[in-house]
Write a protein that holds these residues in place. Structure first.
Motif, PDB file in Angstrom:
ATOM      1  N   SER A 104       0.957  -1.103   0.083  1.00  8.54           N
ATOM      2  CA  SER A 104       0.108  -0.098   0.086  1.00  8.54           C
ATOM      3  C   SER A 104       0.930   1.174   0.270  1.00  8.54           C
ATOM      4  O   SER A 104       2.135   1.267   0.392  1.00  8.54           O
ATOM      5  N   GLY A 105       0.168   2.384  -0.330  1.00  2.00           N
ATOM      6  CA  GLY A 105       0.991   3.682  -0.094  1.00  2.00           C
ATOM      7  C   GLY A 105       1.691   3.922   1.118  1.00  2.00           C
ATOM      8  O   GLY A 105       2.825   4.442   1.030  1.00  2.00           O
ATOM      9  N   HIS A 171      -5.433  -0.133  -6.642  1.00  2.00           N
ATOM     10  CA  HIS A 171      -5.009   1.141  -5.905  1.00  2.00           C
ATOM     11  C   HIS A 171      -4.355   2.409  -6.803  1.00  2.00           C
ATOM     12  O   HIS A 171      -3.175   2.675  -6.601  1.00  2.00           O
ATOM     13  N   GLU A 173      -4.509   5.614  -6.831  1.00  2.00           N
ATOM     14  CA  GLU A 173      -3.919   6.894  -6.179  1.00  2.00           C
ATOM     15  C   GLU A 173      -2.608   6.267  -5.439  1.00  2.00           C
ATOM     16  O   GLU A 173      -1.350   7.167  -5.608  1.00  2.00           O
ATOM     17  N   ASP A 174      -2.403   5.185  -4.922  1.00  2.29           N
ATOM     18  CA  ASP A 174      -1.033   4.467  -4.379  1.00  2.29           C
ATOM     19  C   ASP A 174      -0.177   4.486  -5.395  1.00  2.29           C
ATOM     20  O   ASP A 174       0.766   4.874  -5.496  1.00  2.29           O
ATOM     21  N   TRP A 175      -0.689   3.935  -6.677  1.00  2.00           N
ATOM     22  CA  TRP A 175       0.129   3.868  -7.895  1.00  2.00           C
ATOM     23  C   TRP A 175       0.559   5.097  -8.162  1.00  2.00           C
ATOM     24  O   TRP A 175       1.781   5.083  -8.638  1.00  2.00           O
ATOM     25  N   ALA A 177       1.198   8.002  -6.796  1.00  2.00           N
ATOM     26  CA  ALA A 177       2.071   8.223  -5.618  1.00  2.00           C
ATOM     27  C   ALA A 177       3.438   7.619  -5.793  1.00  2.00           C
ATOM     28  O   ALA A 177       4.553   8.123  -5.796  1.00  2.00           O
ATOM     29  N   LEU A 178       3.224   6.210  -5.883  1.00  2.00           N
ATOM     30  CA  LEU A 178       4.491   5.527  -6.058  1.00  2.00           C
ATOM     31  C   LEU A 178       5.347   5.731  -7.501  1.00  2.00           C
ATOM     32  O   LEU A 178       6.611   6.179  -7.486  1.00  2.00           O
TER      33      LEU A 178
END
Length: 356
Positions: A104-105, A171, A173-175, A177-178
């Protein structure tokens, strides 16, 4: 820098006139070389990078032994991640392995940012040394965000990248951000290499061929655009590599990158059909390096003939050299590419036939 500096590779990257087709090989420094095996008896893979004199020697070996037209910095795509405190090991016969795959983020939030001058001074010192030692261009490199993410999420190499793509789908949004984190790190790392003296940089996106064209356009291309757009502001040429990614070439052609790589699954006719206008490098199947010499030469000649009238072509493999390859095979192949193309460039043929 030597006044006799060989810039044929850089000219080909810019689609300029060259007297012959330049050649270098993916993974041209490695276990097929006796000198490299001897060095590995005293240093682990990651330790080599921490000793600039040793790392520079390993990087120079293919230029000195094979006569190739470019050197590529000896390092690993995991180097900047390791410098940020992530626990990764190179397992013999497996590849990079992380002890705690991200899910996860929140797993990314605690990472410290990369400061290349503080965290990787030995890499930059190696580049600086090579800038003064080499008479051919030095290619710096880094792993591209998707490929780095695949190792981080899968925990190591994968055959299908199901976990990576599931993370991207489930995910978003987490992707994103990554991708932002990894693209910023990659850009800073490459800019530091260029500042230290690298005349070219290559992004290794080895496993991005696992995604569809739509997913690439939506979830990966924005990060690659950011990286290549900033690199475009430097004087270095840029190259992009993956394997099994012929279906992404039209998307790659939109990026502000100088050279696209293609492997043996994509032909010269495919490039023309797809309207690929950038310089290209590839695409000999590395398995041919174990074939009979007459077959290897014939296949290389066929490939060279297909590109003899196209500006911006660099002879290379569709993937990397592997340990079973003989050094003399690579040397003979590099010599053949140089000799054959210097005699068969269109301007050379006109001279030989007395045409004006």
């Amino acid at each position: 820098m030597s006044p006799l500096f060989n810039d044929v590779f850089l000219k080909a990257c810019r689609s300029e006139h060259v007297p012959y087709t330049p050649v270098w090989f993916m993974r041209q420094a490695g276990r097929y070389q006796a000198e490299y095996r001897s060095i590995r008896e005293h240093y682990s893979f990651f330790e080599i990078s921490r000793h600039p004199e040793v790392c520079a020697q390993v990087t120079r070996l293919p230029v000195e032994k094979l006569g190739v037209d470019a050197a590529i910095l000896f390092a690993d795509i995991m180097t900047p991640l390791k410098a940020r405190g992530l626990k990764v090991e190179i397992v013999e016969g497996v590849g990079p392995v992380f002890d705690r795959p991200i899910r996860s983020g929140a797993d990314v939030a605690h990472w410290k940012p990369l400061d290349p001058s503080q965290d990787l001074p030995y890499v930059l010192e190696t580049v600086d040394l090579l800038h003064s030692q080499l008479d051919v261009p030095l290619i710096g490199f880094a792993g591209a965000p998707f490929t780095l993410a695949s190792y981080l999420i899968e925990g190591g190499p994968s055959k299908n990248y199901h976990q990576t793509k599931a993370f991207m789908y489930a995910h978003p949004e987490d992707w994103a951000a990554l991708m932002d984190d990894l693209s910023a790190m990659t850009l800073d790392y490459l800019l530091a290499q260029i500042h230290a003296g690298a005349q070219a940089v290559q992004l290794f996106d080895s496993w991005v061929g696992a995604v569809s064209e739509e997913d690439y356009r939506k979830s990966i291309a924005p990060a690659m655009n950011r990286i290549f757009s900033k690199l475009k502001e430097t004087e270095a040429v840029t190259l992009y590599f993956a394997t099994g990614a012929g279906h992404l070439l039209t998307e790659w052609n939109k990026l502000p990158v100088d050279v696209l790589s293609f492997d043996w699954r994509t032909s010269a006719n495919d490039l023309r059909r797809l309207g690929i206008t950038k310089a290209v490098q590839g695409n000999l199947d590395p398995a041919l390096l174990l074939a009979p010499q007459n077959l290897l030469r014939a296949r290389a000649q066929t490939l060279l003939d297909q590109f003899q009238d196209r500006p911006g072509y660099i002879f290379n493999l569709g993937h990397g050299v592997f340990p079973e390859v003989k050094e003399k095979t690579l040397r003979a192949l590099a010599d053949f590419v140089h000799t054959y193309t210097s005699q068969n460039k269109p301007e050379a043929r006109r001279f030989q036939t007395g045409q004006s």
